[in-house]
Design a protein around this motif. Structure first.
Motif, mmCIF file in Angstrom:
data_model
loop_
_atom_site.group_PDB
_atom_site.id
_atom_site.type_symbol
_atom_site.label_atom_id
_atom_site.label_comp_id
_atom_site.label_asym_id
_atom_site.label_seq_id
_atom_site.Cartn_x
_atom_site.Cartn_y
_atom_site.Cartn_z
ATOM 1 N N GLU A 1 0.841 -1.202 0.000
ATOM 2 C CA GLU A 1 0.000 0.000 0.000
ATOM 3 C C GLU A 1 0.878 1.254 0.000
ATOM 4 N N THR A 2 1.381 1.631 -1.167
ATOM 5 C CA THR A 2 2.188 2.860 -1.292
ATOM 6 C C THR A 2 1.636 3.659 -2.466
ATOM 7 N N PRO A 3 2.083 4.925 -2.610
ATOM 8 C CA PRO A 3 1.599 5.729 -3.741
ATOM 9 C C PRO A 3 1.787 5.030 -5.082
ATOM 10 N N LEU A 4 2.908 4.285 -5.230
ATOM 11 C CA LEU A 4 3.184 3.624 -6.515
ATOM 12 C C LEU A 4 2.045 2.690 -6.901
ATOM 13 N N LEU A 5 1.600 1.878 -5.963
ATOM 14 C CA LEU A 5 0.556 0.899 -6.293
ATOM 15 C C LEU A 5 -0.830 1.545 -6.276
ATOM 16 N N ASP B 1 -9.157 2.315 -10.926
ATOM 17 C CA ASP B 1 -9.724 1.059 -11.405
ATOM 18 C C ASP B 1 -9.879 0.055 -10.254
ATOM 19 N N PRO B 2 -10.909 0.280 -9.406
ATOM 20 C CA PRO B 2 -11.100 -0.619 -8.252
ATOM 21 C C PRO B 2 -11.293 -2.075 -8.698
ATOM 22 N N ALA B 3 -11.852 -2.278 -9.894
ATOM 23 C CA ALA B 3 -12.066 -3.651 -10.375
ATOM 24 C C ALA B 3 -10.726 -4.364 -10.555
ATOM 25 N N ALA B 4 -9.713 -3.606 -10.954
ATOM 26 C CA ALA B 4 -8.387 -4.196 -11.147
ATOM 27 C C ALA B 4 -7.827 -4.676 -9.805
ATOM 28 N N LEU B 5 -8.093 -3.891 -8.771
ATOM 29 C CA LEU B 5 -7.652 -4.282 -7.430
ATOM 30 C C LEU B 5 -8.356 -5.571 -7.003
ATOM 31 N N GLU B 6 -9.658 -5.617 -7.225
ATOM 32 C CA GLU B 6 -10.437 -6.790 -6.812
ATOM 33 C C GLU B 6 -9.995 -8.045 -7.553
ATOM 34 N N GLY C 1 -5.339 -11.846 1.179
ATOM 35 C CA GLY C 1 -6.480 -11.032 0.767
ATOM 36 C C GLY C 1 -6.289 -9.543 0.973
ATOM 37 N N ARG C 2 -5.063 -9.124 1.269
ATOM 38 C CA ARG C 2 -4.829 -7.692 1.521
ATOM 39 C C ARG C 2 -3.451 -7.275 1.026
ATOM 40 N N LEU C 3 -3.302 -5.952 0.848
ATOM 41 C CA LEU C 3 -1.988 -5.381 0.530
ATOM 42 C C LEU C 3 -1.120 -5.374 1.781
ATOM 43 N N ALA C 4 0.197 -5.350 1.567
ATOM 44 C CA ALA C 4 1.111 -5.168 2.704
ATOM 45 C C ALA C 4 1.135 -3.706 3.107
ATOM 46 N N LYS C 5 1.393 -3.455 4.370
ATOM 47 C CA LYS C 5 1.733 -2.102 4.823
ATOM 48 C C LYS C 5 3.222 -1.904 4.549
ATOM 49 N N ALA C 6 3.592 -0.667 4.257
ATOM 50 C CA ALA C 6 5.011 -0.386 3.973
ATOM 51 C C ALA C 6 5.915 -0.945 5.070
#
Ligand SMILES: NC(=O)c1ccc[n+]([C@@H]2O[C@H](COP(=O)([O-])OP(=O)(O)OC[C@H]3O[C@@H](n4cnc5c(N)ncnc54)[C@H](O)[C@@H]3O)[C@@H](O)[C@H]2O)c1
Length: 257
Positions: free
Chosen positions: A190-194, A201-206, A215-220
């Motif tokens: 979960e950083t600005p890059l991603l 495009d929330p669908a792309a994330l899903e 089921g989740r992004l990493a925290k920095a």
């Protein structure tokens, strides 16, 4: 006692994302840090979030040889030497996509920052580590150096593969001179890059979430904790490693949902 007491670290891309978090954590653990970024204001903001006197902000373009050499010299002048290179700066622009659509200009820009940038930081940084009798190099690759995606960013993926293999070769070359070289391979963070990529495009994330065991992004910080280990003497026998911090992504075949 801090885990990085007495160590001088150069962190590129320290104006944002994981680089900024690393500057904060590394200084809390006793390091002195050169927070380098192409965006000087962002690097200064990073420095202002750290304890007085522990960080100096420096402008660098990692794709430019003279700029990289100057960053290393400035760090030596400022803090007396260099022990850790955290080669973290990287880009992932929107016009780097499928091989069918990506222009050679877009390809070259990504290679210049992500591949040549790491090469230049090693070329001009490792001599400083050798002067200190050893040190640690952390080259930031990615999980995309290990697995492919149909939604391609062809130059980015190729650049991270290059970082991974360059890292192994450097690790072997310098092992007997006590310079350790490891490739830190984050999963999606979960950083600005991603967030820039998924923002519109929330669908792309899903679509991708299905493939992440957690089921989740990493925290920095979850990735930077790995970098802290690699920077510290706790990892004294770790070199040439593909150091994955990916929430099991590259281990997955079928995920729970
Ligand atoms: N975010 C992710 O999901 C993810 C996953 C795997 C790997 N990575 C890698 O981790 C590293 C850090 O990523 P992040 O997500 O924190 O990125 P970010 O975009 O949040 O921060 C990158 C920083 O690099 C700087 N930068 C860009 N070009 C530069 C240049 N030419 N010279 C110096 N600095 C420059 C930017 O100004 C920015 O501050 C990158 O190498 C990236 O490819 C990120």
């Amino acid at each position: 006692m801090g885990r990085l007491d007495g160590k001088v670290c150069v962190i590129t891309g320290a104006g944002g994302g994981m680089g900024r978090d690393a500057a904060q954590l590394f200084t809390q653990e006793g390091a002195k840090v050169c927070a380098a970024d192409v965006n000087l204001d962002a690097a200064k903001e990073t420095a202002s979030g750290c304890a007085e006197g522990t960080v100096f902000a420096h402008q660098v373009d990692v794709a430019d040889e003279a700029s990289v050499a100057a960053m290393m010299s400035a760090t030596k002048d400022h803090f007396g030497g260099i022990d850790v290179l955290y080669n973290n700066a990287g880009i992932s622009p929107a016009d780097d996509a499928s091989v069918l659509d990506t222009t050679t200009e877009a390809w070259d820009r990504v290679q210049a920052v992500n591949t040549k940038g790491v090469f230049l930081c090693c070329k001009h940084g490792i001599p400083h580590l050798l002067d200190r009798g050893g040190g640690s190099v952390i080259n930031v690759a990615s999980f995309v150096a290990i697995v492919g995606a149909a939604t391609s960013q062809i130059s980015y993926t190729a650049s991270k593969g290059a970082v991974l293999s360059m890292t192994r070769e450097l690790a072997v070359q310098f092992a007997r001179q006590s310079v350790r070289v490891n490739a830190l391979c984050p999963g999606p963070v979960e950083t600005p890059l991603l967030l820039r990529i998924f923002g519109d495009d929330p669908a792309a994330l899903e679509r991708r979430r299905n493939h992440w065991p957690t089921g989740r992004l990493a925290k920095a910080r979850e990735v930077v904790n790995g970098a802290l280990f690699l920077a510290s003497d706790e990892s004294s026998y770790v070199t040439g490693a593909t150091f994955l911090v990916d929430g099991g992504l590259t281990a997955a075949y079928v995920t729970p949902e």
